[in-house]
Design a protein around this motif. Structure first.
Motif, PDB file in Angstrom:
ATOM      1  N   PRO A  36       0.837  -1.205   0.000  1.00  0.00           N
ATOM      2  CA  PRO A  36       0.000   0.000   0.000  1.00  0.00           C
ATOM      3  C   PRO A  36       0.868   1.250   0.000  1.00  0.00           C
ATOM      4  O   PRO A  36       1.883   1.303   0.694  1.00  0.00           O
ATOM      5  N   GLY A  37       0.484   2.230  -0.796  1.00  0.00           N
ATOM      6  CA  GLY A  37       1.297   3.443  -0.897  1.00  0.00           C
ATOM      7  C   GLY A  37       0.704   4.573  -0.079  1.00  0.00           C
ATOM      8  O   GLY A  37      -0.181   4.365   0.758  1.00  0.00           O
ATOM      9  N   LYS A  38       1.194   5.777  -0.335  1.00  0.00           N
ATOM     10  CA  LYS A  38       0.706   6.951   0.396  1.00  0.00           C
ATOM     11  C   LYS A  38      -0.157   7.838  -0.494  1.00  0.00           C
ATOM     12  O   LYS A  38      -0.636   8.880  -0.082  1.00  0.00           O
ATOM     13  N   ASP A  39      -0.268   7.450  -1.791  1.00  0.00           N
ATOM     14  CA  ASP A  39      -1.147   8.184  -2.712  1.00  0.00           C
ATOM     15  C   ASP A  39      -2.501   7.493  -2.684  1.00  0.00           C
ATOM     16  O   ASP A  39      -2.598   6.313  -3.035  1.00  0.00           O
ATOM     17  N   ILE A  40      -3.521   8.226  -2.271  1.00  0.00           N
ATOM     18  CA  ILE A  40      -4.824   7.565  -2.135  1.00  0.00           C
ATOM     19  C   ILE A  40      -5.897   8.328  -2.909  1.00  0.00           C
ATOM     20  O   ILE A  40      -6.039   9.539  -2.764  1.00  0.00           O
ATOM     21  N   ASP A  41      -6.611   7.600  -3.757  1.00  0.00           N
ATOM     22  CA  ASP A  41      -7.716   8.193  -4.524  1.00  0.00           C
ATOM     23  C   ASP A  41      -9.040   7.826  -3.861  1.00  0.00           C
ATOM     24  O   ASP A  41      -9.251   6.671  -3.480  1.00  0.00           O
ATOM     25  N   PHE A  42      -9.926   8.837  -3.787  1.00  0.00           N
ATOM     26  CA  PHE A  42     -11.262   8.607  -3.226  1.00  0.00           C
ATOM     27  C   PHE A  42     -12.315   8.974  -4.268  1.00  0.00           C
ATOM     28  O   PHE A  42     -12.126   9.942  -5.020  1.00  0.00           O
ATOM     29  N   VAL A  43     -13.407   8.226  -4.265  1.00  0.00           N
ATOM     30  CA  VAL A  43     -14.550   8.639  -5.083  1.00  0.00           C
ATOM     31  C   VAL A  43     -15.641   9.125  -4.134  1.00  0.00           C
ATOM     32  O   VAL A  43     -15.971   8.448  -3.161  1.00  0.00           O
ATOM     33  N   VAL A  44     -16.147  10.312  -4.417  1.00  0.00           N
ATOM     34  CA  VAL A  44     -17.210  10.883  -3.587  1.00  0.00           C
ATOM     35  C   VAL A  44     -18.525  10.738  -4.350  1.00  0.00           C
ATOM     36  O   VAL A  44     -18.639  11.221  -5.477  1.00  0.00           O
ATOM     37  N   VAL A  45     -19.484  10.040  -3.750  1.00  0.00           N
ATOM     38  CA  VAL A  45     -20.805  10.010  -4.379  1.00  0.00           C
ATOM     39  C   VAL A  45     -21.586  11.153  -3.730  1.00  0.00           C
ATOM     40  O   VAL A  45     -22.120  11.034  -2.636  1.00  0.00           O
ATOM     41  N   GLY A  46     -21.557  12.267  -4.399  1.00  0.00           N
ATOM     42  CA  GLY A  46     -22.090  13.512  -3.850  1.00  0.00           C
ATOM     43  C   GLY A  46     -21.376  14.647  -4.559  1.00  0.00           C
ATOM     44  O   GLY A  46     -20.822  14.445  -5.636  1.00  0.00           O
ATOM     45  N   ASP A  47     -21.318  15.797  -3.948  1.00  0.00           N
ATOM     46  CA  ASP A  47     -20.669  16.937  -4.593  1.00  0.00           C
ATOM     47  C   ASP A  47     -19.252  17.124  -4.026  1.00  0.00           C
ATOM     48  O   ASP A  47     -19.071  17.624  -2.918  1.00  0.00           O
ATOM     49  N   ALA A  48     -18.260  16.700  -4.825  1.00  0.00           N
ATOM     50  CA  ALA A  48     -16.874  16.716  -4.326  1.00  0.00           C
ATOM     51  C   ALA A  48     -16.411  18.127  -3.965  1.00  0.00           C
ATOM     52  O   ALA A  48     -15.632  18.303  -3.040  1.00  0.00           O
ATOM     53  N   MET A  49     -16.930  19.127  -4.655  1.00  0.00           N
ATOM     54  CA  MET A  49     -16.454  20.476  -4.385  1.00  0.00           C
ATOM     55  C   MET A  49     -16.987  20.993  -3.036  1.00  0.00           C
ATOM     56  O   MET A  49     -16.286  21.661  -2.299  1.00  0.00           O
ATOM     57  N   LYS A  50     -18.220  20.611  -2.734  1.00  0.00           N
ATOM     58  CA  LYS A  50     -18.764  20.984  -1.416  1.00  0.00           C
ATOM     59  C   LYS A  50     -17.994  20.226  -0.341  1.00  0.00           C
ATOM     60  O   LYS A  50     -17.665  20.769   0.713  1.00  0.00           O
TER      61      LYS A  50
END
Ligand code: CTP
Length: 459
Positions: A36-50
């Motif tokens: 496992p690395g230190k770069d982590i991607d997340f997917v937001v089901v919603g408004d990512a900018m909020k």
């Protein structure tokens, strides 16, 4: 902060906004691979900018990098590099890489990713913490070591043709195999790389070159026709025969071996590029001479010019271009020194020309020995050892590697009682040559005396 603590914290913040959030992509893949690395991607089901605004406040993050147009933002937090993106569906115009994105659910988002091994998502909610969502059998492909697209490969590659290079990059990095349909689709769509910017191509190419065994990816790039798209000059090396004595028969495969050898001793991208280009002009300079067979006279000079033009086209930095040019130009010199009677002055000249790159030049020369005859390899390596020993002696005495003329312009003007002009350069060159030839020591006072003794030559 452990990653689990981080995930719990981020999930709690998402929950407070009524959003669902998942860890996706490379992190989940690498965790399954045990790295496992230190770069982590997340997917937001919603408004990512909020979500960005709330997260910034809750975690007291000073700066976020935000791209509202793409619904994505990035943050560095406690040693982790985090990237958040809206669950999205992208559609592409056939001639451009600029996607039109619209929000979507998690599964649609995963289906639009490049490879099954990258379609995994990890639930970080309280109820299902750690559960892996695996719609496309990504875990099995990781286990079997297979790169394949989740959708019909033509579709995945037409969405983003750079993914064809990514397939090869992942295959080289993990020593995975590219599944047949996926590889065939790359071969079929290789020309579509034309719509990708040179910067993105360079970036992927560098990663392929930086693999433990770069030839693995380079062979694949050649086989599927991608290499031809951005580096046709390398393809021409294929099938060009040369003397077998200390080289592999075919210039292309010899070049690959040289790069693999370099990868064993150095982590410098620019050195691997120098390996790639050292014989690039052999096809152009190949001539048949009755007495000797095939010759490649001047390939280091033509090669330097070709390397410059190609690297410029691929938008490498001027530092990298200068470095590669120098090594390509000089790569035959050490060998030539060995076959001649090695004089101190010849060695001084090589040290002067190579400067700070001398050590790398020697690494390249050693890597250039790809003979399959162990006795021959031993002999050549022994020759270089001997040369290096002599170089150390000359160097200790003469400090020539970072040569700066020991006499400056002001002093020359004072000696000749003249104004700034051509004479200064001529005298400097005269002193420089004399130092390299060993006629005068690389020392200030000795050089002043040398100029005074030879003053009449300039009058
Ligand atoms: N992705 C994609 N198509 C691309 C680039 C990225 O589908 N052209 C998706 C993949 O699901 C990938 C994720 O976006 O896993 C993150 O991309 P990136 O960070 O480039 O790749 P990683 O898989 O994280 O690889 P690395 O470990 O090299 O960062």
């Amino acid at each position: 902060m452990t990653e689990n603590e981080l995930f719990k914290r981020i999930n709690a913040i998402a929950q407070s906004c009524d959003y669902k959030i998942y860890v996706v992509g490379g992190f989940v893949r690498d965790k399954i691979l045990g790295k496992p690395g230190k770069d982590i991607d997340f997917v937001v089901v919603g408004d990512a900018m909020k979500f960005a605004t709330v997260l910034k406040k809750e975690l007291k993050i000073k700066t976020l990098v935000q791209y509202p147009r793409f619904g994505t933002f990035m943050a560095n937090y406690k040693g982790y590099s985090l990237e958040f993106v809206n669950a999205r569906e992208e559609s592409y115009d056939f001639n451009s890489r600029n996607p039109v994105t619209k929000q979507a659910d998690l599964l649609t988002d995963l289906s639009r990713r490049d490879f099954t091994i990258n379609t995994l998502a990890m639930d970080i909610s309280e109820e299902n913490f750690g559960a892996v969502i695996d719609v496309y059998n990504g875990r099995e492909d990781i286990k079997k070591g297979i790169i394949r697209t989740p959708l019909e490969p033509g579709k995945t590659f037409s969405d983003d043709p750079l993914r064809m290079m990514r397939a090869i990059r992942f295959a080289s990095r993990f020593k995975f195999e590219i599944e047949q349909d996926t590889f065939e689709a790359i071969t079929k769509n290789a020309e579509r790389l034309a719509i990708i910017s040179v910067e993105r191509i360079q970036d992927e190419f560098n990663k392929i070159l930086m693999a433990d065994v770069p030839s693995f990816g380079l062979r694949l790039l050649e086989e599927c026709g991608l290499l031809k798209q951005f580096l046709p000059e390398a393809i021409v090396m294929k099938g060009v025969e040369q003397k077998k004595e200390f080289h592999h028969k075919d210039v292309f495969y010899h070049t690959l071996e040289v790069i693999d050898n370099l990868a064993k001793t150095s982590n410098k991208l620019e050195l691997r590029l120098a390996g790639l280009f050292h014989d690039i002009a052999k096809p152009r300079t190949k001539r048949f001479v009755e007495a000797t067979g095939w010759t490649f006279h001047g390939h280091e000079v033509v090669g330097e010019r070709m390397a410059r033009a190609i690297l410029k086209r691929l938008k490498y930095s001027n530092e990298i271009i200068d470095y590669v040019k120098k090594l390509v130009r000089l790569h035959l010199r050490p060998m030539a020194l060995i076959s001649d009677e090695v004089t101190d002055s010849a060695m001084r000249r090589l040290l002067f020309l190579a400067g700070n790159e001398f050590d790398d030049l020697m690494i390249l020369c050693r890597a250039d020995i790809t003979s399959k005859n162990p006795n021959r390899v031993k002999r050549y390596l022994g020759n270089y050892e001997y040369l290096l020993k002599k170089v150390v002696e000359v160097e200790e005495r003469d400090r020539i590697r970072n040569f700066q003329p020991p006499v400056n312009g002001q002093e020359i003007m004072a000696i000749f009682n003249c104004k700034p002009g051509r004479l200064i350069g001529e005298v400097k060159k005269f002193v420089e040559e004399a130092i390299l030839d060993g006629e005068v020591e690389n020392d200030h006072d000795a050089c002043i005396k040398f100029i005074l003794d030879n003053k009449n030559r300039f009058e």
